[in-house]
Design a protein around this motif. Structure first.
Motif, PDB file in Angstrom:
ATOM      1  N   GLY A 116       6.646   0.197   0.206  1.00 59.14           N
ATOM      2  CA  GLY A 116       5.375   1.452   0.582  1.00 59.14           C
ATOM      3  C   GLY A 116       6.098   2.730   0.283  1.00 59.14           C
ATOM      4  O   GLY A 116       6.715   2.999  -0.775  1.00 59.14           O
ATOM      5  N   PRO A 123       0.705  -1.107  -0.115  1.00 55.49           N
ATOM      6  CA  PRO A 123      -0.120   0.089  -0.039  1.00 55.49           C
ATOM      7  C   PRO A 123       0.797   1.496  -0.078  1.00 55.49           C
ATOM      8  O   PRO A 123       1.954   1.451   0.608  1.00 55.49           O
ATOM      9  CB  PRO A 123      -0.808  -0.147   1.353  1.00 55.49           C
ATOM     10  CG  PRO A 123      -0.962  -1.551   1.721  1.00 55.49           C
ATOM     11  CD  PRO A 123       0.595  -2.241   1.028  1.00 55.49           C
ATOM     12  N   ASN A 124       0.473   2.267  -0.749  1.00 59.88           N
ATOM     13  CA  ASN A 124       1.289   3.450  -0.888  1.00 59.88           C
ATOM     14  C   ASN A 124       2.347   3.561  -1.530  1.00 59.88           C
ATOM     15  O   ASN A 124       3.176   4.625  -1.253  1.00 59.88           O
ATOM     16  CB  ASN A 124       1.211   4.119   0.697  1.00 59.88           C
ATOM     17  CG  ASN A 124      -0.231   4.298   1.239  1.00 59.88           C
ATOM     18  OD1 ASN A 124      -1.159   4.591   0.612  1.00 59.88           O
ATOM     19  ND2 ASN A 124      -0.280   3.935   2.696  1.00 59.88           N
ATOM     20  N   ASN A 140      -0.584   7.757  -3.971  1.00 61.00           N
ATOM     21  CA  ASN A 140       0.162   6.641  -4.852  1.00 61.00           C
ATOM     22  C   ASN A 140       1.469   7.056  -5.384  1.00 61.00           C
ATOM     23  O   ASN A 140       1.892   6.580  -6.424  1.00 61.00           O
ATOM     24  CB  ASN A 140      -0.777   5.663  -5.749  1.00 61.00           C
ATOM     25  CG  ASN A 140      -1.330   6.658  -6.708  1.00 61.00           C
ATOM     26  OD1 ASN A 140      -0.835   7.765  -7.086  1.00 61.00           O
ATOM     27  ND2 ASN A 140      -2.124   6.202  -7.632  1.00 61.00           N
TER      28      ASN A 140
END
Length: 566
Positions: free
Chosen positions: A182, A125-126, A479
């Motif tokens: 991440g 994520p991210n 993102n």
């Protein structure tokens, strides 16, 4: 017929390569000019073709696509199938067996743990993974043992060759990148510029947006390859200068992306030092319409995000009119000649996936005017249309390139004829395609109303390419501005169909679904306005052997086989 001829030519070139080289590094240095200079060696942090190609010199996937679009082993010992047990009967798992004895360029063993880690890296994520669509539908990736890795999908996958196949999703070394997950991913400068790889070359010096120096990998699995001891990759300039450096002056051995008018190329080839080669894959020059507001009056971090819909381009009549005003036949003639063809599709191949839609081939200025009239856009001062206090004024950006600037000028003129005022912006291609989250000028940021560029998908399965346009792939600060859905197109029905497609096994049904998804993006919404189905074109010196131009993978996919023609 054109595609078949080009592929036969590529096969013939490859056949000229010797079965084995006498000695690694015996042919000295090979010089490659990438006029769109690479900005990173990590393809997971850039969707720019230039960066994917540069990374492919060092980083390798489990399998590659050939110039014919076939899947062949790379780091894998074989291609998994139902017959050999690599693909489960229920099509929900694919098990890869790795070649034994492969080492990273630092001398450590390459194992299944590196493969599993690469999936974790991209799916974190991210993390802003630019190739996240390659892992669409992947539930987990696990190392079964040192030389076996299993990919499990959420639902049956008739074509599992997406993740770890092709230059867009190579394997990263876990030991080098384990602290780069991440949000930390773009901060790992040393790793992103100097990755440890298994490929034919290693990075000796990386100067972003300038020059990369490579040396033959001493740990490469074939002791006789590569034939070249060093590889110099020079960035900067433009496509004309790059082509000239190979075809006329002979300063370089290979020039990537010789995107020039046919008569210009013919004049350069007359010098007799090299040839321009082309291959058709899935490359489409198109316009992306920004469905969000790029206004600089918005706070930084909110421009071109879904928080603010575009005040003009959310009107479907405007988007349709922009497409109707364009003469694609003329663009193709002046920009590409026989190396291009007009298209209304984002996915032009394979044939089963290509929509029969051709309505955009006919330019319709009067029809576009009528459509805008009906939508309430009336002609105001200076011939520019207005509605509800808003003038139909657009900022149109693209990268610096002679063909693209010709296209911009023509499209601006056609749009002016229907009452659209257009401001043109050009960006250095190294910046435009660079993926720098801090730059306001990348194609992902899209701080403009419309933009023009081209990219392609690998192999013969367009599903991951279409999956790039789902709602969650829109670029934004969350993102690292690495999302692939640059138009910020968001349709829950489209997302639902993408999810449904992962469960369709029948090839005919998959092709039909692909055509429907393509039409949703193009003729139904005009969020993407296709222009020209382009051949991939590059130039190489007559003295450079082993080149097999590949439109389905990295152009440098077989750089280990390149050699000097004696």
């Amino acid at each position: 017929m054109k595609l078949k001829t080009l592929m036969l030519g590529a096969a013939a070139t490859a056949a000229m390569a010797p079965a084995a080289f006498a000695e690694r590094g015996s042919d000295g240095q090979v010089n490659v000019i990438m006029w769109q200079a690479p900005s990173t060696m990590n393809p997971y942090l850039s969707a720019g073709t230039k960066d994917i190609i540069a990374g492919s010199v060092v980083l390798e996937p489990l399998a590659s696509f050939t110039p014919e679009g076939e899947v062949v082993p790379r780091l894998a010992a074989e291609i998994p199938s139902v017959e050999n047990g690599g693909i489960s009967e229920d099509l929900k798992t694919v098990t890869w067996k790795l070649q034994p004895g492969i080492k990273w360029s630092d001398g450590t063993p390459f194992t299944a743990e590196d493969v599993a880690f690469t999936a974790e890296y991209c799916m974190s994520p991210n993390g802003g993974c630019a190739q996240l669509a390659k892992f669409e539908g992947v539930e987990k990736v696990e190392a079964v043992d040192e030389l076996t890795v299993r990919v499990t999908f959420v639902s049956p996958r008739p074509d599992p060759f997406s993740a770890f196949v092709g230059a867009q999703s190579p394997i990263l070394q876990k030991a080098q990148f384990q602290n780069c997950l991440g949000e930390a991913a773009p901060t790992c400068t040393q790793q992103n510029f100097n990755p440890v790889g298994t490929g034919a070359f290693v990075v000796k010096e990386f100067r972003t947006n300038d020059v990369i120096s490579f040396a033959a990998n001493p740990e490469y699995r074939d002791p006789a390859k590569p034939a070249f001891a060093t590889l110099l990759m020079k960035g900067g300039g433009d496509s004309a200068a790059a082509a000239r450096a190979v075809l006329e002056t002979g300063e370089f051995d290979y020039a990537w992306n010789t995107q020039l008018a046919p008569d210009v190329i013919a004049g350069m080839e007359a010098a007799g030092k090299g040839k321009n080669v082309a291959a058709f894959g899935s490359l489409v020059e198109r316009i992306h319409v920004n469905l969000t507001d790029p206004s600089p009056s918005l706070p930084e971090g909110e421009r071109s995000t879904v928080k603010h819909p575009h005040p003009i381009l959310t009107d479907p009549a405007v988007r349709k009119a922009l497409s109707m005003a364009i003469d694609r036949e003329l663009l193709t003639e002046i920009g590409y000649g026989p190396a291009g063809q007009p298209t209304c599709n984002l996915v032009p191949a394979p044939a089963a996936w290509a929509s029969e839609n051709t309505e955009c081939f006919t330019q319709d200025i009067e029809g576009a005017k009528a459509l805008l009239d009906e939508a309430g856009w009336t002609v105001g001062a200076g011939g520019v249309r207005e509605k509800d206090g808003k003038r139909l004024t657009l900022l149109f950006q693209t990268s610096v390139n002679a063909v693209r600037q010709d296209f911009q000028a023509l499209i601006k003129q056609w749009w002016s004829e229907i009452g659209v005022e257009t401001e043109l912006k050009v960006v250095d291609p190294s910046v435009f395609f660079g993926g720098d989250a801090g730059s306001p000028d990348t194609f992902q940021k899209l701080y403009a109303d419309v933009e023009m560029y081209a990219n392609n998908f690998e192999g013969s399965n367009p599903e991951p390419y279409l999956a790039r346009q789902t709602c969650d792939k829109a670029p934004g600060p969350e993102n690292q501005w690495q999302g692939e859905n640059t138009s910020r197109y968001c349709d829950p029905e489209y997302d639902r169909l993408i999810a449904e497609m992962t469960q369709i096994v029948d090839p005919a049904e998959r092709g039909a679904m692909g055509r429907r998804l393509n039409e949703m993006l193009t003729k139904d919404s005009n969020a993407i306005i296709p222009l020209v189905y382009r051949g991939t074109t590059s130039a190489h010196a007559n003295s450079l052997g082993g080149v097999a131009l590949n439109a389905w993978d990295s152009e440098l996919w077989n750089v280990a086989d390149w050699h000097r023609v004696k």
